[in-house]
Design a protein around this motif. Sequence first.
Motif, mmCIF file in Angstrom:
data_model
loop_
_atom_site.group_PDB
_atom_site.id
_atom_site.type_symbol
_atom_site.label_atom_id
_atom_site.label_comp_id
_atom_site.label_asym_id
_atom_site.label_seq_id
_atom_site.Cartn_x
_atom_site.Cartn_y
_atom_site.Cartn_z
ATOM 1 N N VAL A 226 0.930 -1.448 0.027
ATOM 2 C CA VAL A 226 -0.070 0.077 0.083
ATOM 3 C C VAL A 226 0.936 1.213 -0.012
ATOM 4 N N ASP A 227 0.629 2.005 -0.993
ATOM 5 C CA ASP A 227 1.387 3.254 -0.893
ATOM 6 C C ASP A 227 0.677 4.346 -0.319
ATOM 7 N N ILE A 228 1.270 5.193 0.551
ATOM 8 C CA ILE A 228 0.106 6.096 1.458
ATOM 9 C C ILE A 228 1.131 7.359 1.412
ATOM 10 N N ASP A 229 0.435 8.445 0.906
ATOM 11 C CA ASP A 229 1.033 9.988 1.043
ATOM 12 C C ASP A 229 0.295 10.417 2.132
ATOM 13 N N ALA A 230 0.862 10.879 3.123
ATOM 14 C CA ALA A 230 0.351 11.775 4.404
ATOM 15 C C ALA A 230 1.062 13.232 4.448
ATOM 16 N N THR A 231 0.146 14.004 4.986
ATOM 17 C CA THR A 231 0.491 15.461 5.382
ATOM 18 C C THR A 231 0.253 15.558 6.879
ATOM 19 N N ILE A 232 1.344 16.147 7.739
ATOM 20 C CA ILE A 232 1.117 16.603 9.037
ATOM 21 C C ILE A 232 0.724 17.972 9.282
ATOM 22 N N ILE A 233 -0.242 18.555 9.546
ATOM 23 C CA ILE A 233 -0.436 19.963 9.522
ATOM 24 C C ILE A 233 -0.153 20.441 11.029
ATOM 25 N N CYS A 234 0.677 21.667 10.827
ATOM 26 C CA CYS A 234 0.860 22.132 12.105
ATOM 27 C C CYS A 234 0.617 23.742 11.958
ATOM 28 N N GLU A 235 0.584 24.612 13.019
ATOM 29 C CA GLU A 235 0.049 25.845 13.060
ATOM 30 C C GLU A 235 1.382 27.058 12.762
ATOM 31 N N ARG A 236 2.560 26.516 13.031
ATOM 32 C CA ARG A 236 3.539 27.579 13.111
ATOM 33 C C ARG A 236 4.684 26.892 12.285
ATOM 34 N N ASP A 237 5.681 27.929 11.517
ATOM 35 C CA ASP A 237 6.624 27.454 11.072
ATOM 36 C C ASP A 237 7.786 26.983 11.858
ATOM 37 N N SER A 238 7.891 27.465 12.819
ATOM 38 C CA SER A 238 8.749 26.719 14.153
ATOM 39 C C SER A 238 8.464 25.464 14.332
ATOM 40 N N HIS A 239 7.138 25.230 14.464
ATOM 41 C CA HIS A 239 6.972 23.708 14.603
ATOM 42 C C HIS A 239 7.143 22.749 13.649
ATOM 43 N N LYS A 240 7.054 23.257 12.295
ATOM 44 C CA LYS A 240 7.475 22.611 11.145
ATOM 45 C C LYS A 240 8.771 21.915 11.240
ATOM 46 N N GLY A 241 9.772 22.892 11.653
ATOM 47 C CA GLY A 241 10.876 22.573 11.929
ATOM 48 C C GLY A 241 11.336 21.356 12.747
ATOM 49 N N ILE A 242 10.559 21.631 13.912
ATOM 50 C CA ILE A 242 10.679 20.500 15.096
ATOM 51 C C ILE A 242 10.210 19.223 14.412
ATOM 52 N N ILE A 243 9.078 18.863 13.904
ATOM 53 C CA ILE A 243 8.360 18.005 13.365
ATOM 54 C C ILE A 243 9.330 17.252 12.119
ATOM 55 N N ILE A 244 10.140 18.136 11.337
ATOM 56 C CA ILE A 244 11.069 17.477 10.606
ATOM 57 C C ILE A 244 12.341 17.036 11.040
ATOM 58 N N GLY A 245 12.785 17.781 12.203
ATOM 59 C CA GLY A 245 14.022 17.504 12.663
ATOM 60 C C GLY A 245 15.226 17.481 12.054
ATOM 61 N N LYS A 246 16.521 17.250 12.686
ATOM 62 C CA LYS A 246 17.638 17.784 12.039
ATOM 63 C C LYS A 246 17.695 16.403 10.772
ATOM 64 N N GLN A 247 17.898 17.202 9.671
ATOM 65 C CA GLN A 247 18.092 16.344 8.386
ATOM 66 C C GLN A 247 17.091 15.346 8.295
ATOM 67 N N GLY A 248 15.867 15.738 8.846
ATOM 68 C CA GLY A 248 14.636 15.069 8.583
ATOM 69 C C GLY A 248 14.459 13.763 9.426
ATOM 70 N N SER A 249 15.325 13.715 10.683
ATOM 71 C CA SER A 249 15.344 12.433 11.754
ATOM 72 C C SER A 249 13.991 12.436 12.193
ATOM 73 N N MET A 250 13.419 13.568 12.724
ATOM 74 C CA MET A 250 12.255 13.314 13.632
ATOM 75 C C MET A 250 11.101 12.856 12.721
ATOM 76 N N LEU A 251 10.906 13.339 11.352
ATOM 77 C CA LEU A 251 9.977 13.097 10.431
ATOM 78 C C LEU A 251 10.143 11.385 10.100
ATOM 79 N N LYS A 252 11.390 11.002 10.049
ATOM 80 C CA LYS A 252 11.739 9.690 9.711
ATOM 81 C C LYS A 252 11.140 8.672 10.985
ATOM 82 N N LYS A 253 11.602 9.086 12.210
ATOM 83 C CA LYS A 253 11.214 8.612 13.329
ATOM 84 C C LYS A 253 9.752 8.278 13.423
#
Length: 300
Positions: A226-253
């Motif tokens: 199953v191929d799934i494309d999903a988007t996490i919506i947040c309220e602030r640009d600063s939150h976006k950086g935290i969700i992605i993490g350093k070199q995408g590490s948090m998003l990968k986790k």
Amino acid sequence: MNDQYKSGFAALIGRPNVGKSTLMNCLIGQKIAITSSKPQTTRNRIQTVYTSKEGQIVFVDTPGIHKAKNRLGDYMVNVAQRSLKEVDVILWLVEPSNFIGAGERHIIEQLQRIHVPVILVINKIDTVKKEELFGFIDTYRKEMDFAEIVPVSALKNDNTQELLKCIMQYLPYGPAFYDEDTVTDQPQRQIVAELIREKALRCLEEEIPHGIAVTIERMKWRGRIVDIDATIICERDSHKGIIIGKQGSMLKKIGTSARRDIEDLLESKVNLQLWVKVKKDWRDSDFLLKNFGYNQKDCE
């Protein structure tokens, strides 16, 4: 179906974080509702189904009853309050305590206005000594006339079979509402979105506020994958950086953690792609709330 078969609706209510979703998952024997240490995790009214040879219980897991702070909060409270009037029995979950706070008193006021049997479920009994339980039961018994009082541990699956028997007593006789292999009326996409949101909340812990939503852009089967494309919506640009993490590490986790649960749910290999978008103040926007699946029409 025999003449003694019972079927009906049971609402699960309680203040945020008392373990409603954990209990429901435990009773159903399958993960449907997401659990997190953050309050107000359940946003929609999730119906799950328990079927046995005695009868069928349709559980309505409501958002926690609390005082609303924004449009999303209003929606959650309205859904919870409407659910109470439409069921055969109410399960009120509380934590073991001798103190009844303002939040519990608010719920007692709501319950006294409706004519539905209420089973008080004292959850998390694994965290207290057995002899202390009688005091907790007594504290609540003085406040209201409960149909039953049942102590359980949803986490340890302790005394949950007894609770199922108690619920059955208050259901009317009648045929099943769902086929016996049905466990939920939630669309698969919605469950997948909620599983991703749960993993995001857990991985991020206290780093960002509660204001995230998840949308499924694409869900496509290729044989056993199953191929799934999903988007996490947040309220602030600063939150976006935290969700992605350093070199995408948090998003990968988040993605790795969510993929395991989704594969169990769909019984297929999952190729999960995650993105992050900022939608400022989405929790106060009727349009965006509707877009993310929180339909005000559901609770009018």
